[in-house]
Write a protein that holds these residues in place. Structure first.
Motif, mmCIF file in Angstrom:
data_model
loop_
_atom_site.group_PDB
_atom_site.id
_atom_site.type_symbol
_atom_site.label_atom_id
_atom_site.label_comp_id
_atom_site.label_asym_id
_atom_site.label_seq_id
_atom_site.Cartn_x
_atom_site.Cartn_y
_atom_site.Cartn_z
ATOM 1 N N ASP A 126 -96.123 -55.579 63.851
ATOM 2 C CA ASP A 126 -95.638 -55.974 62.526
ATOM 3 C C ASP A 126 -96.760 -56.055 61.486
ATOM 4 O OD1 ASP A 126 -96.382 -58.123 64.309
ATOM 5 O OD2 ASP A 126 -95.828 -59.520 62.711
ATOM 6 N N LEU A 127 -97.966 -56.436 61.900
ATOM 7 C CA LEU A 127 -99.042 -56.602 60.924
ATOM 8 C C LEU A 127 -99.563 -55.254 60.420
ATOM 9 C CD1 LEU A 127 -100.886 -59.548 62.733
ATOM 10 C CD2 LEU A 127 -99.227 -59.686 60.864
ATOM 11 N N THR A 164 -106.094 -58.870 64.234
ATOM 12 C CA THR A 164 -105.635 -57.759 65.066
ATOM 13 C C THR A 164 -106.653 -56.620 65.000
ATOM 14 O OG1 THR A 164 -104.040 -55.912 65.129
ATOM 15 C CG2 THR A 164 -103.980 -57.284 63.157
ATOM 16 N N VAL A 165 -107.073 -56.157 66.172
ATOM 17 C CA VAL A 165 -108.123 -55.138 66.243
ATOM 18 C C VAL A 165 -107.614 -53.795 65.710
ATOM 19 C CG1 VAL A 165 -109.618 -53.844 67.823
ATOM 20 C CG2 VAL A 165 -109.307 -56.309 68.133
ATOM 21 N N THR A 166 -106.588 -53.234 66.361
ATOM 22 C CA THR A 166 -106.118 -51.925 65.898
ATOM 23 C C THR A 166 -105.416 -52.040 64.543
ATOM 24 O OG1 THR A 166 -104.215 -52.190 67.358
ATOM 25 C CG2 THR A 166 -105.969 -50.740 68.129
ATOM 26 N N ASP A 307 -110.344 -59.070 77.283
ATOM 27 C CA ASP A 307 -110.535 -57.919 78.170
ATOM 28 C C ASP A 307 -111.490 -58.206 79.334
ATOM 29 O OD1 ASP A 307 -108.803 -56.508 76.599
ATOM 30 O OD2 ASP A 307 -110.343 -55.357 75.542
ATOM 31 N N ILE A 329 -104.851 -64.761 73.693
ATOM 32 C CA ILE A 329 -104.570 -63.533 72.920
ATOM 33 C C ILE A 329 -103.243 -62.896 73.331
ATOM 34 C CG2 ILE A 329 -105.456 -61.259 72.193
ATOM 35 C CD1 ILE A 329 -107.311 -63.500 71.292
HETATM 36 N N1 EPU Z 1 -100.445 -58.970 67.027
HETATM 37 C C1 EPU Z 1 -99.331 -59.269 66.291
HETATM 38 N N2 EPU Z 1 -98.902 -58.337 65.388
HETATM 39 C C2 EPU Z 1 -99.537 -57.154 65.197
HETATM 40 C C3 EPU Z 1 -100.673 -56.864 65.940
HETATM 41 C C4 EPU Z 1 -101.135 -57.798 66.874
HETATM 42 O O1 EPU Z 1 -98.732 -60.335 66.445
HETATM 43 O O2 EPU Z 1 -99.081 -56.366 64.351
HETATM 44 C C5 EPU Z 1 -100.940 -59.947 68.020
HETATM 45 C C6 EPU Z 1 -100.891 -59.431 69.457
HETATM 46 O O3 EPU Z 1 -99.616 -59.606 70.027
HETATM 47 C C7 EPU Z 1 -101.963 -60.259 70.116
HETATM 48 C C8 EPU Z 1 -103.009 -60.426 69.008
HETATM 49 O O4 EPU Z 1 -102.310 -60.173 67.780
HETATM 50 O O5 EPU Z 1 -101.454 -61.527 70.440
HETATM 51 C C9 EPU Z 1 -104.204 -59.521 69.092
HETATM 52 O O6 EPU Z 1 -103.797 -58.188 69.313
HETATM 53 P P1 EPU Z 1 -104.595 -56.947 68.738
HETATM 54 O O7 EPU Z 1 -103.775 -56.255 67.730
HETATM 55 O O8 EPU Z 1 -105.967 -57.392 68.342
HETATM 56 O O9 EPU Z 1 -104.701 -56.020 70.019
HETATM 57 P P2 EPU Z 1 -104.729 -54.435 69.987
HETATM 58 O O10 EPU Z 1 -105.370 -53.982 68.752
HETATM 59 O O11 EPU Z 1 -103.393 -53.920 70.349
HETATM 60 C C10 EPU Z 1 -107.100 -54.182 71.071
HETATM 61 C C11 EPU Z 1 -107.678 -53.511 72.263
HETATM 62 C C12 EPU Z 1 -107.242 -54.249 73.518
HETATM 63 C C13 EPU Z 1 -107.737 -55.689 73.417
HETATM 64 C C14 EPU Z 1 -107.218 -56.333 72.134
HETATM 65 C C15 EPU Z 1 -107.748 -57.734 71.895
HETATM 66 C C16 EPU Z 1 -107.857 -51.229 71.543
HETATM 67 C C17 EPU Z 1 -107.398 -49.827 71.666
HETATM 68 N N3 EPU Z 1 -107.235 -52.119 72.299
HETATM 69 O O12 EPU Z 1 -105.686 -54.139 71.225
HETATM 70 O O13 EPU Z 1 -107.865 -53.615 74.612
HETATM 71 O O14 EPU Z 1 -107.302 -56.440 74.513
HETATM 72 O O15 EPU Z 1 -107.579 -55.530 71.001
HETATM 73 O O16 EPU Z 1 -109.129 -57.738 71.843
HETATM 74 O O17 EPU Z 1 -108.788 -51.517 70.813
HETATM 75 C C18 EPU Z 1 -108.141 -53.001 76.868
HETATM 76 O O18 EPU Z 1 -109.098 -52.285 76.526
HETATM 77 O O19 EPU Z 1 -107.896 -53.264 78.076
HETATM 78 C C19 EPU Z 1 -107.269 -53.572 75.853
HETATM 79 C C20 EPU Z 1 -106.042 -54.021 76.129
#
Ligand code: EPU
Length: 420
Positions: A126-127, A164-166, A307, A329
């Motif tokens: 959503d973000l 949020t990372v991505t 991670d 997280i």
């Molecule tokens: N979240 C929201 N809304 C959004 C996006 C995220 O509520 O629109 C929440 C997620 O549900 C979570 C938190 O925000 O509770 C953080 O999520 P984030 O978006 O940061 O995670 P991501 O970007 O999907 C990346 C890494 C993950 C790592 C996380 C946290 C990449 C490709 N993936 O995921 O890596 O665990 O950040 O650091 O960069 C891994 O390598 O094993 C892996 C899962």
């Protein structure tokens, strides 16, 4: 299908040296950034892992081309033939969502399958969507796909409700080509996000960090090509550090950025391990005979990374006393617990906490891994479990670790990949 067979030892001894690969989570957005320009983006120190293959397949499906030479990939997206990231690819790798921002910013349209559930938690996007809407994209959800459209994105002030990372990466890429200035507040500041900003600036973007977690992006009309060396993988580094902490002997871990692993190193030292820097890009690790119990709480960078939670849990099964691990997280990231219990660990999950009681002597068994870091934890556990541990479904492991068995064997471990 392949599996790993490990002959473990309570008195595991590791020595020698290992070289860490480039960061999976830095190379994925860097490859997606190749969509932002018609010129060549050349990335070195890329890890040869499955997720990289998946995103390159996606780039090719969209109409881009790439060539790989050793650990360097050159990507060129002169034009696109499709603006759709299929469900098949997004399901295989959620990070496929990283093409959403670049596609809509450069080509005005993107159709990306909505990632569904995931082994480690609900993981909404959503973000990403709200941010792109603030930049002026029209977004609808139809038939399981996100449809995004915009003539040209316009700068805006966006504050992420949650780090949020991505999400931060998608918005940095989109804002780079938007008209006018964007301020992104409460950005994730993981080293992989910072590395993407460095690459984007080399491509001609105007991104500045203001304070801890705010980015100012002055949009430009076009971005150009660039060459960039991907940062070392801090999670692979952390995984090998835990292997060292579990073992007697000591070994050198090369091609690392020690600063990126600071939170993990701090906890390893508190648990009794010896971790020393050896020059700027190497770490030396030695285990302690008596591992001390630790409480760990995962949090965004520079906190303890989610991670590394599963791998660190393995070390804590070898510590005398009770350790409490709190996962903040993701809501379902304890799938490794049941498998570790099968190997003899004493771990109980209560909500977002795992209570680990040690020291338990592990004994080898057949186990199944359901996500990448859970698989890495099972490998570490197998190394110190007596007898044979067989790890099934290692395709999860192959998504993010480059031939982990060869690297561990190089340190003296008994581990082999065999046909399942
Ligand atoms: N979240 C929201 N809304 C959004 C996006 C995220 O509520 O629109 C929440 C997620 O549900 C979570 C938190 O925000 O509770 C953080 O999520 P984030 O978006 O940061 O995670 P991501 O970007 O999907 C990346 C890494 C993950 C790592 C996380 C946290 C990449 C490709 N993936 O995921 O890596 O665990 O950040 O650091 O960069 C891994 O390598 O094993 C892996 C899962």
């Amino acid at each position: 299908m392949e599996k790993l067979v490990i002959r473990g030892d309570h008195n595991l001894h590791l020595s020698g040296e290992v070289r860490i690969s480039g960061a999976k989570n830095a190379v994925l957005p860097a490859i997606a950034a190749g969509l932002l320009t018609s010129e060549e983006v050349r990335l070195s120190n890329i890890p040869r892992v499955k997720d990289v293959e998946t995103i390159l397949t996606l780039i090719a499906e969209l109409g881009g081309t790439y060539t790989i030479d050793g650990d360097t990939v050159a990507i060129r997206v002169s034009k696109i033939r499709s603006d759709e990231a299929s469900y098949e690819l997004v399901r295989a790798m959620r990070a496929s969502i990283l093409v959403l921002g670049p596609l809509v910013a450069r080509f005005g349209k993107a159709v990306v399958a909505l990632p569904g559930g995931c082994a480690i938690g609900s993981r909404p996007i959503d973000l990403h969507i709200a941010g792109l809407q603030k930049l002026g994209a029209t977004i609808s959800l139809e038939h399981g796909y996100i449809q995004a459209q915009a003539d040209r994105l316009r700068g805006a002030v966006i504050e992420f409700e949650k780090k949020t990372v991505t999400g931060t990466e998608n918005l940095l890429m989109a804002a780079a080509l938007a008209k006018g200035e964007t301020i992104l507040k409460n950005c994730a500041r993981e080293p992989e996000v910072a590395d993407l900003a460095v690459l984007l600036n080399k491509m001609g973007a105007k991104i500045e960090w203001m304070g801890e977690d705010t980015a100012r992006i002055r949009g430009v009309r076009e971005l150009g090509g660039a060459a960039h060396v991907i940062i070392p993988d801090r999670i692979e580094t952390g995984t090998f550090l835990v292997a060292g902490a579990l073992a007697s002997g000591d070994f050198l871990i090369r091609n690392v950025c020690p600063e990126h692993t600071a939170a993990v190193i701090e906890k390893l030292r508190a648990s009794g391990a010896i971790v020393e820097t050896d020059g700027e890009n190497a770490l030396r690790v030695a285990g302690s005979r008596e591992v001390k119990a630790q409480d760990i709480t995962t949090s965004p960078y520079p906190g303890f990374p989610t991670d590394m939670q599963a791998q660190f849990m393995v070390l804590l099964t070898q510590a005398a006393g009770t350790s409490i691990i709190t996962e903040t997280i993701f809501d379902r990231r304890f799938s490794h617990v049941n498998e570790l219990v099968r190997l003899g660990a004493s771990i109980e999950v209560q909500g977002d906490k795992a209570i680990v009681k040690g020291k338990t002597l592990l004994s080898g068994a057949e186990v199944i891994a359901t996500d990448l870091r859970a698989s890495a934890a099972l490998v570490l556990a197998g190394l110190v479990a007596t007898g044979e541990t067989t790890i099934n479904e290692i395709e999860h492991l192959d998504r993010g670790y480059e031939r982990i068995e060869d690297k561990l064997r190089g340190l003296g471990a008994s581990i082999e990949r065999v046909k399942a």
